[in-house]
Design an enzyme around this catalytic site. Structure first.
Site, PDB file in Angstrom:
ATOM      1  N   LYS A   1      76.870  39.186  41.361  1.00  0.00           N
ATOM      2  CA  LYS A   1      76.330  40.210  40.477  1.00  0.00           C
ATOM      3  C   LYS A   1      75.175  39.616  39.680  1.00  0.00           C
ATOM      4  CE  LYS A   1      77.550  43.206  36.613  1.00  0.00           C
ATOM      5  NZ  LYS A   1      78.611  43.858  35.848  1.00  0.00           N
TER       6      LYS A   1
ATOM      7  N   LYS B   1      75.856  43.136  44.111  1.00  0.00           N
ATOM      8  CA  LYS B   1      75.348  44.171  43.208  1.00  0.00           C
ATOM      9  C   LYS B   1      74.093  43.677  42.487  1.00  0.00           C
ATOM     10  CE  LYS B   1      76.800  46.438  39.032  1.00  0.00           C
ATOM     11  NZ  LYS B   1      77.460  46.133  37.813  1.00  0.00           N
TER      12      LYS B   1
HETATM   13  C1  PBG Z   1      80.292  46.363  33.511  1.00  0.00           C
HETATM   14  C2  PBG Z   1      79.519  46.991  34.616  1.00  0.00           C
HETATM   15  C3  PBG Z   1      78.150  47.314  34.665  1.00  0.00           C
HETATM   16  C4  PBG Z   1      77.949  47.975  35.881  1.00  0.00           C
HETATM   17  C5  PBG Z   1      79.157  47.999  36.541  1.00  0.00           C
HETATM   18  N1  PBG Z   1      80.105  47.378  35.751  1.00  0.00           N
HETATM   19  C6  PBG Z   1      77.081  47.124  33.659  1.00  0.00           C
HETATM   20  C7  PBG Z   1      76.598  45.781  33.326  1.00  0.00           C
HETATM   21  O1  PBG Z   1      77.012  44.775  33.904  1.00  0.00           O
HETATM   22  O2  PBG Z   1      75.777  45.712  32.419  1.00  0.00           O
HETATM   23  C8  PBG Z   1      76.653  48.572  36.357  1.00  0.00           C
HETATM   24  C9  PBG Z   1      76.766  49.735  37.281  1.00  0.00           C
HETATM   25  C10 PBG Z   1      75.535  50.542  37.463  1.00  0.00           C
HETATM   26  O3  PBG Z   1      74.447  50.206  36.943  1.00  0.00           O
HETATM   27  O4  PBG Z   1      75.628  51.574  38.130  1.00  0.00           O
HETATM   28  N2  PBG Z   1      80.011  45.043  33.265  1.00  0.00           N
END
Ligand code: PBG
Length: 327
Positions: free
Chosen positions: A194, A247
């Site tokens: 991520k 992601k």
């Molecule tokens: C929580 C989380 C996030 C997303 C999924 N889980 C936000 C982040 O990490 O700031 C993003 C999902 C999206 O942008 O559709 N940590």
């Protein structure tokens, strides 16, 4: 000229093009992210994500019905609590928003598959994904809270948990906690690879989870790095992750491809809020063909090596698949 190789031969008709397709998709691989919010009578559109809504628990069944009808069988739940505090206690409260929503949803739609996002950022007053020590997110102290959160989700009925916080060692902490409470068979889908990405902007509006100071670069990955992604994926598999997620999706197809080659677990890709918002905005302006763009983005992701696709366009894709316009 005597050409022997004529690649165009296999492109001559729709029947033939479909016969030789290398990438085939199925609705069963789609996961739809869903925001559930404390309160009643709420069904509010998210301004930066047109067509996506925050639902209170009493309104959730209408959306679950639509998903069920569309043939989207899996959802990923995100909670938006009314109160936040320093240690994100709403994340692991027995009567927290996700836990309560799960119990209700499972009663009414027991056949859907419920995955929960496990993180602290929607629940902490400072918006970071863990507990703070000064201005630093404390890795090891956060692990215990993440494990508690995952356990509370599973005890409320979650079929799978998906930690998205990017703390080191969280998969192991969650696995040990679930196992010692009799949940050996509950899978973990790890947001393993991520990146610290601007593509999450609309989500943070939706969930009210933007950090109040600083950014997430000390825990989410630097997007200049590819090999480090493999390290994260392999580490999480060693710690017990059953599915590895990459992601965002669209700008990270090289990573999806490499993770799928370097591992032997299912690979999921999350087409995030910013990807959705860009498509919606350009389509609204009449600058792109929304349906064709949605399909091309999806196929590209599967072609890169994803077997599971998490997308706000899940219902649309299911429909396009049903109608044979993609697949
Ligand atoms: C929580 C989380 C996030 C997303 C999924 N889980 C936000 C982040 O990490 O700031 C993003 C999902 C999206 O942008 O559709 N940590």
């Amino acid at each position: 000229m005597e050409l022997i190789q004529r690649p165009r031969r296999l492109r001559g008709s729709e029947v033939l093009r479909k016969m030789v397709r290398e990438t085939r998709m199925d609705k069963s691989s789609l996961i739809y992210p869903l925001f559930v919010k404390e309160g009643t009578g709420i069904e509010e559109e998210i301004p930066s994500m047109e067509g996506q809504y925050r639902y209170s628990i009493d309104r959730l069944p209408y959306e679950l019905e639509r998903l069920s009808k569309a043939g989207v069988g899996s959802i990923m739940l995100f909670g938006i609590p009314e109160h936040k505090d320093e240690v994100g206690s709403g994340a692991y409260a027995e009567d927290g928003i996700v836990q309560t929503a799960l119990r209700e949803a499972k009663k009414q739609f027991p056949d859907l598959y419920y995955i929960t996002d496990v993180c602290m950022c929607e629940y902490t007053s400072h918006g970071h994904c863990g507990v703070l020590c000064g201005h630093d997110v404390e890795n090891d102290a956060t692990l215990e809270l993440l494990a508690k959160t995952a356990l509370s989700h599973v005890e409320a009925g979650a079929d799978m948990v998906a930690p998205s916080d990017m703390m080191d060692g969280r998969v192991r902490a969650i696995r040990e906690c679930l196992d010692s409470h009799g949940h050996k068979n509950t899978p973990i889908m790890s947001y393993a690879v991520k990146y610290a990405s601007a593509f999450y902007g609309p989500f943070r509006d939706a969930a009210g989870s933007a950090p109040s100071f600083g950014d997430r670069k000390s825990y989410q990955m630097d997007f200049h790095n590819r090999r480090e992604g493999m390290k994260e994926a392999l580490t999480d598999i060693e710690e017990g992750a059953d599915i590895i997620m990459v992601k965002p999706a669209m700008s990270y197809l090289d990573i999806i491809s490499e993770v799928s080659k370097a591992t032997n677990v299912p690979v999921a890709a999350y087409s995030v809020s910013g990807e959705y918002a860009m498509v919606k905005a350009a389509a609204k302006m009449g600058w792109i063909d929304e349906e064709r763009i949605i399909c091309e983005m999806a196929v590209g992701t599967y072609r890169a090596g994803a077997q599971i696709y998490i997308t706000y366009f899940a219902k649309e894709l299911a429909k396009f698949m049903d109608e044979g316009r993609i697949g």
